[in-house]
Design a protein around this motif. Structure first.
Motif, PDB file in Angstrom:
ATOM      1  N   ASP A 356       0.827  -1.219   0.000  1.00 17.47           N
ATOM      2  CA  ASP A 356       0.000   0.000   0.000  1.00 17.47           C
ATOM      3  C   ASP A 356       0.856   1.262   0.000  1.00 17.47           C
ATOM      4  O   ASP A 356       0.518   2.249  -0.641  1.00 17.47           O
ATOM      5  CB  ASP A 356      -0.888   0.048   1.256  1.00 17.47           C
ATOM      6  CG  ASP A 356      -2.113  -0.827   1.100  1.00 17.47           C
ATOM      7  OD1 ASP A 356      -2.412  -1.205  -0.050  1.00 17.47           O
ATOM      8  OD2 ASP A 356      -2.751  -1.143   2.121  1.00 17.47           O
ATOM      9  N   GLY A 357       1.952   1.212   0.749  1.00 16.56           N
ATOM     10  CA  GLY A 357       2.780   2.410   0.922  1.00 16.56           C
ATOM     11  C   GLY A 357       3.762   2.644  -0.217  1.00 16.56           C
ATOM     12  O   GLY A 357       4.453   3.658  -0.233  1.00 16.56           O
ATOM     13  N   PHE A 358       3.828   1.726  -1.171  1.00 16.39           N
ATOM     14  CA  PHE A 358       4.842   1.830  -2.233  1.00 16.39           C
ATOM     15  C   PHE A 358       4.409   2.825  -3.302  1.00 16.39           C
ATOM     16  O   PHE A 358       3.316   2.736  -3.853  1.00 16.39           O
ATOM     17  CB  PHE A 358       5.064   0.441  -2.850  1.00 16.39           C
ATOM     18  CG  PHE A 358       6.044   0.430  -3.989  1.00 16.39           C
ATOM     19  CD1 PHE A 358       7.321   0.939  -3.829  1.00 16.39           C
ATOM     20  CD2 PHE A 358       5.687  -0.096  -5.225  1.00 16.39           C
ATOM     21  CE1 PHE A 358       8.233   0.924  -4.881  1.00 16.39           C
ATOM     22  CE2 PHE A 358       6.589  -0.118  -6.282  1.00 16.39           C
ATOM     23  CZ  PHE A 358       7.861   0.397  -6.111  1.00 16.39           C
ATOM     24  N   LYS A 359       5.292   3.806  -3.573  1.00 19.54           N
ATOM     25  CA  LYS A 359       5.039   4.737  -4.687  1.00 19.54           C
ATOM     26  C   LYS A 359       5.717   4.134  -5.905  1.00 19.54           C
ATOM     27  O   LYS A 359       6.943   4.101  -5.973  1.00 19.54           O
ATOM     28  CB  LYS A 359       5.665   6.102  -4.397  1.00 19.54           C
ATOM     29  CG  LYS A 359       5.283   6.690  -3.041  1.00 19.54           C
ATOM     30  CD  LYS A 359       4.149   7.680  -3.145  1.00 19.54           C
ATOM     31  CE  LYS A 359       3.733   8.220  -1.815  1.00 19.54           C
ATOM     32  NZ  LYS A 359       3.396   7.212  -0.795  1.00 19.54           N
ATOM     33  N   PRO A 360       4.924   3.651  -6.853  1.00 22.70           N
ATOM     34  CA  PRO A 360       5.489   2.816  -7.919  1.00 22.70           C
ATOM     35  C   PRO A 360       6.522   3.523  -8.803  1.00 22.70           C
ATOM     36  O   PRO A 360       6.370   4.696  -9.111  1.00 22.70           O
ATOM     37  CB  PRO A 360       4.260   2.414  -8.740  1.00 22.70           C
ATOM     38  CG  PRO A 360       3.148   3.266  -8.291  1.00 22.70           C
ATOM     39  CD  PRO A 360       3.473   3.803  -6.955  1.00 22.70           C
ATOM     40  N   PHE A 361       7.549   2.777  -9.136  1.00 21.17           N
ATOM     41  CA  PHE A 361       8.505   3.211 -10.157  1.00 21.17           C
ATOM     42  C   PHE A 361       9.091   1.953 -10.795  1.00 21.17           C
ATOM     43  O   PHE A 361       9.019   0.877 -10.212  1.00 21.17           O
ATOM     44  CB  PHE A 361       9.592   4.115  -9.560  1.00 21.17           C
ATOM     45  CG  PHE A 361      10.403   3.483  -8.462  1.00 21.17           C
ATOM     46  CD1 PHE A 361      11.535   2.728  -8.742  1.00 21.17           C
ATOM     47  CD2 PHE A 361      10.027   3.637  -7.119  1.00 21.17           C
ATOM     48  CE1 PHE A 361      12.289   2.150  -7.721  1.00 21.17           C
ATOM     49  CE2 PHE A 361      10.774   3.070  -6.100  1.00 21.17           C
ATOM     50  CZ  PHE A 361      11.901   2.317  -6.404  1.00 21.17           C
ATOM     51  N   ALA A 362       9.627   2.125 -11.975  1.00 23.63           N
ATOM     52  CA  ALA A 362      10.159   0.965 -12.697  1.00 23.63           C
ATOM     53  C   ALA A 362      11.592   0.683 -12.237  1.00 23.63           C
ATOM     54  O   ALA A 362      12.287   1.587 -11.781  1.00 23.63           O
ATOM     55  CB  ALA A 362      10.133   1.237 -14.186  1.00 23.63           C
ATOM     56  N   LEU A 363      12.002  -0.571 -12.331  1.00 20.97           N
ATOM     57  CA  LEU A 363      13.355  -0.961 -11.934  1.00 20.97           C
ATOM     58  C   LEU A 363      14.154  -1.283 -13.194  1.00 20.97           C
ATOM     59  O   LEU A 363      13.726  -2.087 -14.013  1.00 20.97           O
ATOM     60  CB  LEU A 363      13.288  -2.188 -11.020  1.00 20.97           C
ATOM     61  CG  LEU A 363      12.553  -1.935  -9.689  1.00 20.97           C
ATOM     62  CD1 LEU A 363      12.221  -3.244  -9.004  1.00 20.97           C
ATOM     63  CD2 LEU A 363      13.397  -1.054  -8.785  1.00 20.97           C
ATOM     64  N   HIS A 364      15.303  -0.607 -13.327  1.00 15.66           N
ATOM     65  CA  HIS A 364      16.062  -0.768 -14.572  1.00 15.66           C
ATOM     66  C   HIS A 364      17.228  -1.722 -14.474  1.00 15.66           C
ATOM     67  O   HIS A 364      17.716  -2.220 -15.469  1.00 15.66           O
ATOM     68  CB  HIS A 364      16.561   0.602 -15.051  1.00 15.66           C
ATOM     69  CG  HIS A 364      15.441   1.572 -15.253  1.00 15.66           C
ATOM     70  ND1 HIS A 364      15.124   2.535 -14.325  1.00 15.66           N
ATOM     71  CD2 HIS A 364      14.539   1.680 -16.252  1.00 15.66           C
ATOM     72  CE1 HIS A 364      14.075   3.218 -14.743  1.00 15.66           C
ATOM     73  NE2 HIS A 364      13.688   2.717 -15.912  1.00 15.66           N
ATOM     74  N   ASP A 365      17.736  -1.940 -13.264  1.00 11.89           N
ATOM     75  CA  ASP A 365      18.854  -2.886 -13.138  1.00 11.89           C
ATOM     76  C   ASP A 365      18.864  -3.530 -11.750  1.00 11.89           C
ATOM     77  O   ASP A 365      18.090  -3.160 -10.867  1.00 11.89           O
ATOM     78  CB  ASP A 365      20.200  -2.204 -13.452  1.00 11.89           C
ATOM     79  CG  ASP A 365      20.472  -1.016 -12.535  1.00 11.89           C
ATOM     80  OD1 ASP A 365      20.246  -1.148 -11.315  1.00 11.89           O
ATOM     81  OD2 ASP A 365      20.894   0.040 -13.045  1.00 11.89           O
TER      82      ASP A 365
END
Ligand code: NDP
Ligand code: MG
Length: 385
Positions: A356-365
């Motif tokens: 719930d608390g995670f502010k989404p972002f993509a992981l590149h490596d």
């Protein structure tokens, strides 16, 4: 002769893999053995398998002295220590396939080093496929390397898919034993202890995965693991509770046919197949006797009592960093439960809060994955202590 680097050699999967290697000295060679800190078990394995390289990942004065003693006893083996030693062996060892049986996300860096140096993986370490599955699968595909499942369900699916190439599965049905608390409701689960959670009815495994089986997060992680290994979306992945653990998983095809793989619940079978495929070798596994087996039963999982299944499916659907967060929170919380610092249902509640608390972002490596993993673990521990 296949040269194997056995990472996590002293654990539950590792010792069973060592047994398979010892059964086939004409086909398999343990080129590298790597463990965490159990130097005593490692010494027995070196005496039995004679690896060219051995690694103790832990770094302490005690292990340093123990390793120095081993180096005197086994002059033909090159000894390495610490994280650095672990990654040097993964990158520079003379082997064909890494059997990665490290527990937790600690398996990620060695797996990555194996792929980067052109080696294929026999993968028991599901946390790596959950936390960094997209990166790992893409790297393997880019280099034309294989990632063969060791997890029994995924091995079953892998086997059921062979001979059906080109036919996209309509559905994958992962079987679950239901763990030691099958039939418990939410209220009953609140007071269960680590001792009760560690008493699994069908499998003897490491402590972390045994807790995961009790919360059913293990099946949740396996849903994500299956999505990564077989390239399927969440809506094609189903779970059914099958308490006898005889059917290890099933694949349903477009025509309604279902392929299942059966066998005694013994991890040596999928471990051996990951190394022998497409051949089949002797494993020492007990035979099924259908005349005495009795009934095989199936039921829907109770997602009310075991919400980890739903949380994992949601993390998979949301994608990006969510599976990484799910895995990290669960790893931290399972450990805290084993240490007696939190209750059993705090695991699922803590994982839900972390998602719930995670502010989404993509992981590149991989470094970004490990940074997120460390941050989530720290937050989870901080919020409960
Ligand atoms: P165990 O805890 O029994 O063994 C873990 C192994 O990893 C040990 O050899 C341990 O070394 C080593 N290890 C731990 N931390 C590190 C580290 N930082 N660097 C290097 N080695 C390390 O776990 P399991 O064998 O049960 O599970 C291993 C993996 O396989 C997990 O991902 C699990 O989910 C998966 N799996 C396990 C199954 C089973 O039946 N056990 C079934 C399906 C999947 P040491 O003991 O020396 O400290
Ligand atoms: Mg499994």
């Amino acid at each position: 002769m296949k040269r194997v680097a056995l990472f996590g050699s002293t654990g539950s999967i590792g010792t069973q893999a060592a047994d398979i290697i010892a059964r086939h000295p004409d086909r398999l060679k343990a080129a590298v053995l790597a463990c965490g800190s159990d130097v005593e078990s490692l010494a027995r394995q070196i005496a039995l398998l004679g690896p060219e390289m051995a690694v103790v990942a832990a770094e302490s004065r005690e292990t340093g002295a123990a390793v120095a003693e081993l180096a005197g006893r086994f002059p033909k083996t090159r000894f390495l220590t610490g994280q650095e030693g672990l990654l040097t062996a993964a990158a520079q060892g003379d082997y064909d396939v890494m059997l990665n049986a490290v527990s937790g996300v600690s398996g990620l860096r060695p797996a990555w080093a194996a792929l980067k140096s052109g080696r294929s993986l026999a993968m028991a370490n599901k946390e790596t496929l959950v936390a960094a599955g997209e990166l790992v699968m893409a790297e393997a595909a880019r280099r034309g390397l294989e990632i063969t499942p060791v997890d029994s369900e995924h091995s079953a699916i892998f086997q059921a898919l062979r001979g059906n190439e080109g036919n996209r599965p309509r559905k994958i049905i992962l079987t679950a034993s239901g763990g030691p608390f099958r039939g418990y409701n939410k209220e009953m689960l609140r007071t269960v202890t680590p001792e009760q959670a560690l008493a699994h009815p069908n499998w003897s495994m490491g402590r972390k995965i045994t807790v995961d089986s009790a919360t059913m997060m293990n099946k949740g992680l396996e849903i994500i693991e299956a999505a990564r290994l077989f390239g399927l979306e969440a809506d094609r992945l189903e779970t059914v509770v099958h308490p006898q653990s005889v059917i290890h998983s099933m694949v349903e095809f477009e025509d309604g046919a279902v392929m299942a793989q059966l066998g005694a619940p013994d991890m040596r079978a999928p471990i051996a197949y990951a190394l022998s495929c497409p051949e089949r070798w002797e494993t020492g596994v007990a035979r099924l006797d259908f005349r005495t087996l009795g009934a095989l039963t199936f039921e829907a999982p109770d997602e009310e009592a075991f919400p980890c299944l739903r949380l994992a499916r949601e993390a998979l659907t949301m994608g990006g960093g969510y599976p990484t967060v799910l895995n990290a929170a669960n790893e931290a919380l399972a450990l805290m439960f084993l240490e007696g610092r939190i209750g059993f249902t705090d695991i699922q509640e803590g994982v839900a809060r972390a998602l719930d608390g995670f502010k989404p972002f993509a992981l590149h490596d991989v470094e970004e994955v490990l940074e997120l993993d460390a941050r989530v673990k720290k937050e989870v521990k901080g919020s409960l202590s």
